[in-house]
Design a protein around this motif. Structure first.
Motif, PDB file in Angstrom:
ATOM      1  N   LYS A   1       2.573   2.110  -3.174  1.00 43.75           N
ATOM      2  CA  LYS A   1       1.662   2.654  -4.191  1.00 43.75           C
ATOM      3  C   LYS A   1       1.115   4.021  -3.808  1.00 43.75           C
ATOM      4  O   LYS A   1       0.305   4.593  -4.532  1.00 43.75           O
ATOM      5  CB  LYS A   1       0.486   1.693  -4.406  1.00 43.75           C
ATOM      6  CG  LYS A   1       0.856   0.366  -5.042  1.00 43.75           C
ATOM      7  CD  LYS A   1      -0.388  -0.498  -5.203  1.00 43.75           C
ATOM      8  CE  LYS A   1      -0.078  -1.813  -5.889  1.00 43.75           C
ATOM      9  NZ  LYS A   1      -1.298  -2.662  -6.030  1.00 43.75           N
ATOM     10  N   GLY A   2       1.517   4.524  -2.633  1.00 45.72           N
ATOM     11  CA  GLY A   2       1.002   5.794  -2.171  1.00 45.72           C
ATOM     12  C   GLY A   2      -0.389   5.708  -1.590  1.00 45.72           C
ATOM     13  O   GLY A   2      -1.100   6.718  -1.498  1.00 45.72           O
ATOM     14  N   GLU A   3      -0.795   4.506  -1.168  1.00 50.34           N
ATOM     15  CA  GLU A   3      -2.131   4.299  -0.624  1.00 50.34           C
ATOM     16  C   GLU A   3      -2.081   4.120   0.890  1.00 50.34           C
ATOM     17  O   GLU A   3      -1.012   3.962   1.481  1.00 50.34           O
ATOM     18  CB  GLU A   3      -2.773   3.060  -1.279  1.00 50.34           C
ATOM     19  CG  GLU A   3      -2.902   3.157  -2.785  1.00 50.34           C
ATOM     20  CD  GLU A   3      -3.327   1.842  -3.422  1.00 50.34           C
ATOM     21  OE1 GLU A   3      -3.429   0.838  -2.678  1.00 50.34           O
ATOM     22  OE2 GLU A   3      -3.543   1.821  -4.640  1.00 50.34           O
ATOM     23  N   SER A   4      -3.238   4.104   1.514  1.00 47.21           N
ATOM     24  CA  SER A   4      -3.321   3.857   2.953  1.00 47.21           C
ATOM     25  C   SER A   4      -3.161   2.368   3.227  1.00 47.21           C
ATOM     26  O   SER A   4      -3.754   1.540   2.530  1.00 47.21           O
ATOM     27  CB  SER A   4      -4.672   4.329   3.487  1.00 47.21           C
ATOM     28  OG  SER A   4      -4.839   3.979   4.841  1.00 47.21           O
TER      29      SER A   4
ATOM     30  N   SER B   1      -4.383  -0.407   4.489  1.00 46.81           N
ATOM     31  CA  SER B   1      -5.643  -0.884   5.075  1.00 46.81           C
ATOM     32  C   SER B   1      -5.483  -2.201   5.817  1.00 46.81           C
ATOM     33  O   SER B   1      -6.195  -2.474   6.778  1.00 46.81           O
ATOM     34  CB  SER B   1      -6.704  -1.029   3.982  1.00 46.81           C
ATOM     35  OG  SER B   1      -6.274  -1.920   2.978  1.00 46.81           O
TER      36      SER B   1
ATOM     37  N   ALA C   1       0.822  -1.205   0.000  1.00 49.47           N
ATOM     38  CA  ALA C   1       0.000   0.000   0.000  1.00 49.47           C
ATOM     39  C   ALA C   1       0.862   1.263   0.000  1.00 49.47           C
ATOM     40  O   ALA C   1       0.649   2.167  -0.818  1.00 49.47           O
ATOM     41  CB  ALA C   1      -0.927  -0.010   1.210  1.00 49.47           C
TER      42      ALA C   1
END
Length: 359
Positions: A328-331, A333, A325
């Motif tokens: 990819k620059g995502e939170s 989760s 995550a």
């Protein structure tokens, strides 16, 4: 401190926590994607299989939901094969070890996939290839519901119980039990924890200030986890519970597949991972326990350490998702789920398993 300086600090800490030299720790954290993922070309693989084995192979099609390196090889001159083209970072000796375990299982008449030929390991474009017979049948339901789940966990409990009672010899002496997606971390269940540390430390400098406290807590959970050391050992499958599960139901009965993670290790690691996957369903827990207990009697120490050992693979999976995550620059989760439910889930799943075992 500069970003480069921060990363150097992370590498030094990783080296200290894993017992590696700085250069080894740096290698551990860099190039993870190249080590983890591999996407060979089907046409080139098909040509290699034809040339190396002299068979009339006509098609190579992806055969795994999660891995781009597992192919079904269809032939005009015989039954289909499965070809696994491992990442170049995985040494050929590891793949030869897979083949040795499959030969051992065949000698023991254990229901596992069989090698396609005696010389089942070859080299292709810098990778090692393992060919096995393709099993005609169906995968276990994933996800399962109701009676399907009862059947599924009874099957897997039985397969693990039978596996853990096999008499071992020198051909299956390598350590096993870790997922081993990173070739640098194949071996005992402790390698899952070391890999999990690598996943976290590789993205340490990407962690936000708001997420730092939880990141540090997750990292400490990995560092302090029980790796099962000192518990009774057996030949482990290492990854039987997998979505979809690594079991095919053929006309001759259930057959365990995908033995990359197999080797000697604490049998509780296999069993704990299976019980973690029951979703605390009482019928599924009872089915798995009954089936496994027909073959294996866990010790009091194993039952006492069940919850602690149950953390190994979930922590690995949570950290794998955390790294993916943030990369990819995502939170992350997966880690949020873990803090909300993971600890309580493991505690209640282990308690229900112990209660079923003692009934």
């Amino acid at each position: 401190m500069t970003k480069d300086g921060s990363f150097k600090k992370v590498v030094r800490r990783h080296a200290q926590d894993t017992g590696q030299r700085y250069t080894e720790a740096l290698t551990d954290l860099e190039g993870l994607d190249a080590r983890l993922f591999h996407k060979p070309t089907a046409e080139r693989l098909l040509a290699h299989i034809r040339d190396h084995y002299g068979i009339d192979a006509v098609a190579a099609t992806k055969a795994s939901r999660h891995n781009d390196h597992v192919f079904r090889i269809d032939r005009r001159d015989g039954d289909p094969w499965i070809a696994r083209v491992f990442p170049p970072a995985r040494p050929k000796a590891g793949v030869e070890g897979d083949a040795a375990i499959l030969r051992f299982l065949e000698r023991q008449d254990y229901p596992a996939e069989r090698l396609a030929v005696d010389d089942a390991v070859s080299s292709f474009d810098g990778s090692s290839v393992l060919v096995t017979q393709c099993i005609a049948g169906r995968l276990l339901p994933s996800p399962a519901v109701g009676a399907e789940g009862v059947e599924k966990f009874a099957i897997m409990g039985d397969l693990l119980g039978r596996l853990h009672t096999l008499p071992l010899d020198e051909s299956v002496s390598r350590p096993g039990g870790a997922s081993g997606e990173d070739p640098r971390h194949e071996g005992s269940p402790r390698q899952d924890l070391l890999a999990a540390l690598s996943f976290l430390d590789a993205v340490d400098t990407k962690v936000s200030a708001a997420g730092r406290e939880r990141f540090d807590l997750l990292r400490e959970q990995v560092r302090s986890a029980d790796d099962g050391n000192g518990l009774p050992e057996a030949l482990l499958h290492g990854n039987l519970l997998h979505a979809p599960d690594h079991v095919m139901v053929s006309e001759h009965g259930p057959v365990a597949i995908q033995w990359k993670a197999a080797g000697r290790g604490p049998r509780l690691a296999d069993f704990a991972y299976l019980m973690w996957g029951t979703f605390r369903n009482a019928e599924w827990i009872d089915a798995a326990v009954r089936a496994y207990r027909q073959h294996v009697k866990l010790t009091d120490e194993e039952l006492d350490r069940l919850e602690a050992v149950m953390y190994i693979r979930p922590l690995y999976l949570v950290c794998f998702g955390y790294r993916r995550a943030l990369a990819k620059g995502e939170s992350p989760s997966e880690s949020e789920w873990w803090f909300g439910h993971g600890v309580e889930y493991n505690s209640s799943a282990a308690a229900a398993t112990r209660a079923a075992w003692r009934r």
